[in-house]
Design an enzyme around this catalytic site. Structure first.
Site, PDB file in Angstrom:
ATOM      1  N   VAL A 185       1.220   2.816  -0.991  1.00 48.90           N
ATOM      2  CA  VAL A 185       0.452   1.666  -1.497  1.00 48.90           C
ATOM      3  C   VAL A 185      -1.032   1.758  -1.131  1.00 48.90           C
ATOM      4  CG1 VAL A 185       2.392   0.050  -1.510  1.00 48.90           C
ATOM      5  CG2 VAL A 185       0.857   0.108   0.473  1.00 48.90           C
ATOM      6  N   LYS A 186      -1.373   2.660  -0.226  1.00 44.15           N
ATOM      7  CA  LYS A 186      -2.780   2.778   0.191  1.00 44.15           C
ATOM      8  C   LYS A 186      -3.561   3.574  -0.863  1.00 44.15           C
ATOM      9  CE  LYS A 186      -1.436   0.479   3.738  1.00 44.15           C
ATOM     10  NZ  LYS A 186      -0.971   0.799   5.065  1.00 44.15           N
TER      11      LYS A 186
END
Ligand SMILES: *Cc1c(COP(=O)(O)O)cnc(C)c1O
Length: 391
Positions: A185-186
């Protein structure tokens, strides 16, 4: 009801053929771990953020743990961090037997409030772990002044902030140690992965040892150097926190796209800002004038005195419309484990009030303009508001 056919997640990786090829190349090579791809990835991250050294770890949490080790945090040492973060920011202190100390956030920036930090300092304070919440850089100059006044080490949790800048300097070159996470998700991903960047050679060496059982093979560091080439010494208690070459190769390939990814995130944020800014009851995220957020998360605040629906209702209504919203974060001190350790509701009112009023909207580079419009439409629909002209 405005509705999408497909579910839009709040965040997602963007992998392309060249990323996949980079992984395949490693799989066909001699080393799939402790090989050249890890070194290359470390060099790539260090050079991207203008740091002297980078050390790769199996994940960002392991990297934070290693940074606490390098900072010599042990039982009796206090480390100040934000309650408005992921649990890893303070868990890493507990891993070392240290004591996390929370300091409330600033109501405008949502980052740790330097005034509150000062109030929490005691003779046992050893370090600060400020978090660049959502990618918005901390006020590092003020934090640094405090650190210098009290001889504290700054370990910046920049899990959200690779590519962010403060006064034109990259996050990653501003603190004693800085952590980046490469969870999917980064901004860019290695599957699981983390890095610490630093300019300090002592920290660098300790980070390397900690990552691999506390073992050294460096002849200059051995206590007994009359042995042969097989010889190594375990001089400290470390862990196996290594990143594989498979992960690292993916990371290097992804890193080439980071600036483009952040550019796209900024475009999306601009569209959100145009839609939501000035709407009664909505608070769009703050952007400091002297810095550039890397926009990991878009956190929209709903003023509960003005908006007639509760946060829970808004959240559920958006989910029903296939908008993958989330909440970042449940303040760490409200977690049952931390409550057992003695923290109570009411201790950090600014963070607690923020938590009651926020929803994270989808934000990732692969989102299309149509996706962005779907989110905006859904928010207006749920709030029972008319769309403004052309939006
Ligand atoms: C993601 C994240 C971490 C931990 O990173 P992992 O790679 O998932 O272990 C730590 N702090 C913050 C603020 C994060 O968002």
């Amino acid at each position: 009801m405005v509705n999408r056919d497909t579910f839009l997640p709040y965040g997602q990786q963007w992998l392309e053929e060249d990323d996949i090829q980079a992984v395949i190349d490693v799989l066909r090579s001699d080393y799939i771990t402790t090989g050249p791809a890890v070194k290359q990835f470390e060099e790539d991250v260090a050079s991207y953020v203008d740091a002297e050294y980078a050390v790769a770890f199996s994940n960002g949490t392991a990297a934070l743990h290693a940074a606490c080790f390098a900072a010599d945090i042990y039982e009796g040492d206090e480390v100040i961090t934000s309650p408005m973060t992921f649990v890893a920011s303070s868990n890493c202190v507990l891993y070392q037997g240290g004591t996390p100390v929370f300091a409330d956030i600033n109501p405008q920036t949502y980052n740790i409030d330097p005034i509150e930090v000062r109030k929490k300092i005691t003779k046992d304070t050893k370090a600060i772990i400020p978090v660049d919440f959502t990618g918005q850089p901390i006020d590092i100059e003020t934090i640094r002044t405090i650190a210098e006044d009290y001889n504290l080490i700054i370990i910046e949790d920049a899990a959200h902030a690779i590519g962010a800048t403060y006064k034109n300097e990259k996050v990653g070159s501003l603190s004693d140690m800085t952590m980046f996470s490469f969870h999917p998700v980064k901004h860019v991903t290695t599957g699981e992965g983390g890095v610490i960047t630093t300019d300090n050679p002592t920290y660098y060496k300790k980070l390397l040892h900690f990552r691999s059982h506390g073992i050294t093979r460096d002849k200059n560091d051995l206590e007994n150097n009359s042995q042969g080439d097989w010889y190594y010494e375990m001089q400290e208690l470390g862990y196996n926190y290594r990143m594989t070459d498979i992960q690292a190769a993916l990371g290097s390939s992804q890193l080439k796209k980071l600036d483009a990814f952040i550019g796209r995130r900024r475009e999306i944020v601009k569209q959100y800002k145009e839609a939501f800014e000035g709407v009664e009851g909505l608070q769009t995220p703050y952007q400091a004038e002297n810095s550039h957020s890397s926009w990991h998360l878009y956190v929209l605040r709903f003023n509960q005195e003005i908006v007639s629906l509760s946060r829970k209702e808004i959240f559920e209504q958006l989910k029903k419309r296939n908008i993958g919203v989330n909440v970042h974060y449940i303040p760490v001190h409200l977690q049952p484990y931390y409550q057992q350790l003695g923290w109570e509701k009411g201790m950090f009112p600014v963070a607690e009030q923020l938590y009651e009023e926020i929803i994270t909207l989808p934000l990732f580079p692969k989102m299309s303009d149509e996706d962005v419009k779907d989110v905006i439409n859904a928010v207006f629909d749920v709030l029972g508001l008319e769309m403004r002209d052309g939006r």
